[in-house]
Write a protein that holds these residues in place. Structure first.
Motif, PDB file in Angstrom:
ATOM      1  N   ALA A   1       0.846  -1.196   0.000  1.00 52.97           N
ATOM      2  CA  ALA A   1       0.000   0.000   0.000  1.00 52.97           C
ATOM      3  C   ALA A   1       0.879   1.243   0.000  1.00 52.97           C
ATOM      4  N   CYS A   2       1.457   1.548  -1.162  1.00 53.73           N
ATOM      5  CA  CYS A   2       2.330   2.713  -1.255  1.00 53.73           C
ATOM      6  C   CYS A   2       1.940   3.567  -2.463  1.00 53.73           C
ATOM      7  N   GLU A   3       2.268   4.823  -2.373  1.00 53.16           N
ATOM      8  CA  GLU A   3       2.014   5.741  -3.479  1.00 53.16           C
ATOM      9  C   GLU A   3       3.149   5.600  -4.505  1.00 53.16           C
ATOM     10  N   VAL A   4       2.791   5.484  -5.763  1.00 55.60           N
ATOM     11  CA  VAL A   4       3.788   5.347  -6.823  1.00 55.60           C
ATOM     12  C   VAL A   4       3.707   6.558  -7.747  1.00 55.60           C
ATOM     13  N   SER A   5       4.838   7.234  -7.927  1.00 61.70           N
ATOM     14  CA  SER A   5       4.927   8.348  -8.870  1.00 61.70           C
ATOM     15  C   SER A   5       5.816   7.913 -10.031  1.00 61.70           C
ATOM     16  N   TYR A   6       5.526   8.467 -11.204  1.00 62.17           N
ATOM     17  CA  TYR A   6       6.278   8.099 -12.394  1.00 62.17           C
ATOM     18  C   TYR A   6       6.973   9.328 -12.981  1.00 62.17           C
ATOM     19  N   PHE A   7       8.237   9.153 -13.319  1.00 61.91           N
ATOM     20  CA  PHE A   7       9.013  10.230 -13.911  1.00 61.91           C
ATOM     21  C   PHE A   7       9.177   9.948 -15.398  1.00 61.91           C
ATOM     22  N   PRO A   8       8.549  10.753 -16.275  1.00 59.44           N
ATOM     23  CA  PRO A   8       8.606  10.467 -17.715  1.00 59.44           C
ATOM     24  C   PRO A   8       9.957  10.794 -18.338  1.00 59.44           C
ATOM     25  N   LEU A   9      10.544   9.823 -19.016  1.00 55.55           N
ATOM     26  CA  LEU A   9      11.772  10.032 -19.784  1.00 55.55           C
ATOM     27  C   LEU A   9      11.374  10.550 -21.165  1.00 55.55           C
ATOM     28  N   ARG A  10      12.131  11.490 -21.696  1.00 54.10           N
ATOM     29  CA  ARG A  10      11.751  12.162 -22.939  1.00 54.10           C
ATOM     30  C   ARG A  10      12.273  11.424 -24.174  1.00 54.10           C
ATOM     31  N   GLU A  11      11.375  11.245 -25.133  1.00 51.07           N
ATOM     32  CA  GLU A  11      11.740  10.578 -26.379  1.00 51.07           C
ATOM     33  C   GLU A  11      12.821  11.363 -27.118  1.00 51.07           C
ATOM     34  N   GLN A  12      12.749  12.690 -27.079  1.00 55.12           N
ATOM     35  CA  GLN A  12      13.746  13.506 -27.783  1.00 55.12           C
ATOM     36  C   GLN A  12      15.138  13.388 -27.175  1.00 55.12           C
TER      37      GLN A  12
END
Length: 344
Positions: free
Chosen positions: A106-117
């Motif tokens: 039961a944890c909060e998950v955040s996502y860091f988007p890696l850039r295609e460019q």
């Protein structure tokens, strides 16, 4: 949950969806597996002493800093069960197993988007995104499915920042042995002596034994190791896994030969994919990520060739595919099939 390697529900003659060593299983490991048959009437060593000693010698670490698992996939959730972080940060796209593991707590998950460019390479902005609320991060080096390594100075910055903020860093290094830069990262990580660093590795890919199930982690924090140990079954490694691991740990020349072959064949495949008009992303691993608007998964499946459709990766979309780097003869068959489907 979708992974590669679903040969059980497809009629396949070439499997390019899983990324295992194109040289196959070393002869010494095959011999060890055959020998293990005669020991099946015994319980395996609950302490895994010979295996841990062999890994310690191979990776130049202390044996009591090693924990072994039934594949790396057993270790990822065990880490979370043991440490119970309230907030996790995961760069994406990356291996879905981290998200799967996070779902068991039961944890909060955040996502860091890696850039295609930026070719999905982790940069300094990730370091800036780290905060006191984050308690654990998952990183893959090299990343899966992109094949990109974390720039050494960026990884060093992440480790320093996480030490300051008391964040646990779990680095998946299952594909690192295939990279020429492996020693550079190993020396850097060893030199920093981070007590908040957990390195996860596996024999699965390096020695082509996914059916054996053998992974391990390295952690210099004994208290953390003890907590994770409590989340693992007592006899979680069979005699097959332990004996195969002991044999594989001595195969240093095999790893060198593997790197040479993968570098050579990866270069050839990359050039061929580009010549066919695909958008190809640079890779340092034994797999290649690329993009095309063709329904390539379905077209190749008709030819009994299985590739990894990456549209289910968080941060990617329809049109992204990943192929393994295999031996020359197999790669020539794949290239021939790709030419046929692109010419139609």
């Amino acid at each position: 949950m979708v992974h590669g390697g679903d040969i059980y529900r497809n009629c396949i003659s070439l499997d390019y969806s899983v990324n295992i060593n194109p040289l196959g299983i070393p002869a010494s490991v095959e011999a060890a597996l055959r020998e293990a048959v005669s020991l099946c009437s015994r319980y395996p060593d609950i302490r895994q002493e010979k295996l841990k000693a062999a890994i310690a010698e191979m990776d130049k670490v202390a044996a009591d800093e090693i924990l072994c698992g039934n594949g790396a996939s057993e270790l990822f959730p065990a880490i979370l069960h043991a440490l119970k972080p309230k907030k996790i940060l995961i760069p994406v796209p990356s291996f879905y197993g981290y998200e799967w593991a996070a779902g068991t707590e039961a944890c909060e998950v955040s996502y860091f988007p890696l850039r295609e460019q930026d070719n999905f390479v982790l940069g300094e902005d990730f370091i800036e995104a780290l905060d006191k609320e984050t308690e654990l991060i998952y990183l893959a080096n090299p990343n899966n499915p992109t094949g990109q390594l974390i720039p050494p100075e960026i990884l060093k910055g992440i480790l320093k920042r996480c030490q300051e903020l008391d964040i646990i860093v779990v680095v998946d290094e299952c594909f690192l042995p295939f990279c020429e830069e492996a020693e550079l990262y190993e020396e850097m990580e060893a030199g920093m002596k981070c007590r908040n660093l957990i390195q996860v590795r596996a024999f699965t890919k390096t020695f082509a034994i996914p059916g054996v199930r053998l992974g391990y982690l390295i952690c210099r924090n004994r208290e953390v190791c003890q907590k994770i140990t409590r989340q693992l079954p007592e006899w979680n490694l069979s005699v097959f896994a332990q004996m195969a691991g002991c044999a594989a740990a001595k195969e240093t020349e095999f790893i060198g030969e593997s790197r040479k072959l993968i570098k050579e064949q990866r270069s050839i495949l990359t050039k061929e994919l580009i010549s066919l008009g695909f958008r190809v992303y640079p890779s340092r691993a034994d797999y290649i990520l690329f993009y095309t608007e063709l329904p390539l998964y379905e077209l190749l499946l008709k030819k009994q060739i299985l590739i990894r459709n990456c549209e289910n990766y968080r941060g990617l979309s329809k049109g992204y595919y990943r192929i393994a780097v295999r031996g020359q003869a197999e790669n020539e068959r794949l290239i021939s099939a790709l030419r046929e489907v692109t010419e139609k």
